[in-house]
Design a protein around this motif. Structure first.
Motif, PDB file in Angstrom:
ATOM      1  N   UNK A 228       0.818  -1.211   0.000  1.00  0.00           N
ATOM      2  CA  UNK A 228       0.000   0.000   0.000  1.00  0.00           C
ATOM      3  C   UNK A 228       0.856   1.267   0.000  1.00  0.00           C
ATOM      4  N   UNK A 229       2.045   1.176   0.564  1.00  0.00           N
ATOM      5  CA  UNK A 229       2.940   2.340   0.607  1.00  0.00           C
ATOM      6  C   UNK A 229       3.822   2.433  -0.641  1.00  0.00           C
ATOM      7  N   UNK A 230       3.718   1.476  -1.545  1.00  0.00           N
ATOM      8  CA  UNK A 230       4.547   1.412  -2.761  1.00  0.00           C
ATOM      9  C   UNK A 230       3.657   1.159  -3.975  1.00  0.00           C
ATOM     10  N   UNK A 231       2.960   2.192  -4.491  1.00  0.00           N
ATOM     11  CA  UNK A 231       2.031   1.975  -5.601  1.00  0.00           C
ATOM     12  C   UNK A 231       2.699   1.398  -6.857  1.00  0.00           C
ATOM     13  N   UNK A 232       3.945   1.758  -7.104  1.00  0.00           N
ATOM     14  CA  UNK A 232       4.628   1.216  -8.284  1.00  0.00           C
ATOM     15  C   UNK A 232       4.891  -0.276  -8.096  1.00  0.00           C
ATOM     16  N   UNK A 233       5.285  -0.673  -6.886  1.00  0.00           N
ATOM     17  CA  UNK A 233       5.492  -2.093  -6.601  1.00  0.00           C
ATOM     18  C   UNK A 233       4.173  -2.846  -6.713  1.00  0.00           C
ATOM     19  N   UNK A 234       3.075  -2.228  -6.273  1.00  0.00           N
ATOM     20  CA  UNK A 234       1.759  -2.853  -6.411  1.00  0.00           C
ATOM     21  C   UNK A 234       1.446  -3.112  -7.881  1.00  0.00           C
ATOM     22  N   UNK A 235       1.731  -2.120  -8.717  1.00  0.00           N
ATOM     23  CA  UNK A 235       1.465  -2.257 -10.149  1.00  0.00           C
ATOM     24  C   UNK A 235       2.317  -3.366 -10.763  1.00  0.00           C
ATOM     25  N   UNK A 236       3.588  -3.429 -10.367  1.00  0.00           N
ATOM     26  CA  UNK A 236       4.479  -4.487 -10.855  1.00  0.00           C
ATOM     27  C   UNK A 236       3.963  -5.852 -10.394  1.00  0.00           C
TER      28      UNK A 236
END
Length: 194
Positions: free
Chosen positions: A141-149
């Motif tokens: 939740x604190x890393x939107x780019x990681x979520x997308x990946x």
């Protein structure tokens, strides 16, 4: 059409140009949406995306202020829902044994729906899949780019598609994958336990 309607919706040609102009990142997003809406439905994700293109060009009115990617995503949601409804309400007529002369034929309706136990098991499995997906995604939740990946990885997108979607270079992308692996391993050292 009056001039107010022309300004309010895109023409068929404008939609066609917008579809041809989709970037690789736009296409990756649409494929991800198609997989999401096709999951558990009687339509394949590629067919769902293709049907959204066809309907967008033939019968749907795309407001000029709406992004074409968002418009296509909403079309896929609607189509997938409609396909599920068709199956839910499908009735198959089958002949039954003749009991008299040739004119004495009757039809019987076959219930093709799964039995209650099968539906319950399928619903439980779907709930578990959704819970696992939500729990793992929530770790970032604190890393939107990681979520997308991570979502791209779950959707089996290629590294190139994900880099274009996120705007990351190879080093940045590799770094996000390591972050994902470390957090998941830390949270679930023995694997997922429901």
């Amino acid at each position: 059409m009056n001039s107010g309607q022309v300004a309010a919706t895109r023409t068929r040609d404008e939609i066609a140009v917008a579809i041809r102009s989709l970037t690789a990142a736009d296409l990756a997003r649409l494929k991800m949406v198609a997989r999401k809406y096709a999951f558990g439905r009687p339509i394949e994700s590629d067919d769902l995306l293709q049907e959204a293109y066809v309907r967008a060009l033939d019968s749907r009115a795309c407001p000029s202020h709406v992004d074409v990617v968002k418009f296509l995503a909403e079309a896929m949601r609607s189509i997938a829902h409609g396909e599920a409804e068709k199956v839910e309400h499908k009735v198959t007529i089958v002949p039954i044994a003749k009991t008299g002369g040739p004119e004495d034929e009757a039809n019987s309706i076959r219930d093709e729906a799964d039995d209650a136990e099968t539906r319950m098991i399928a619903a439980q499995q779907a709930e578990r899949c959704i819970a696992v997906h939500a729990a793992v995604i929530a770790l970032f939740d604190d890393e939107p780019t990681a979520q997308l990946v991570l979502e791209g990885m779950m959707e089996e997108m290629t590294a190139g598609e994900m880099r274009e979607l996120t705007g990351l270079d190879k080093t940045g992308y590799d770094s996000k994958r390591k972050l994902i692996r470390r957090r998941i391993d830390k949270q679930y050292p023995e694997g997922w336990k429901p």
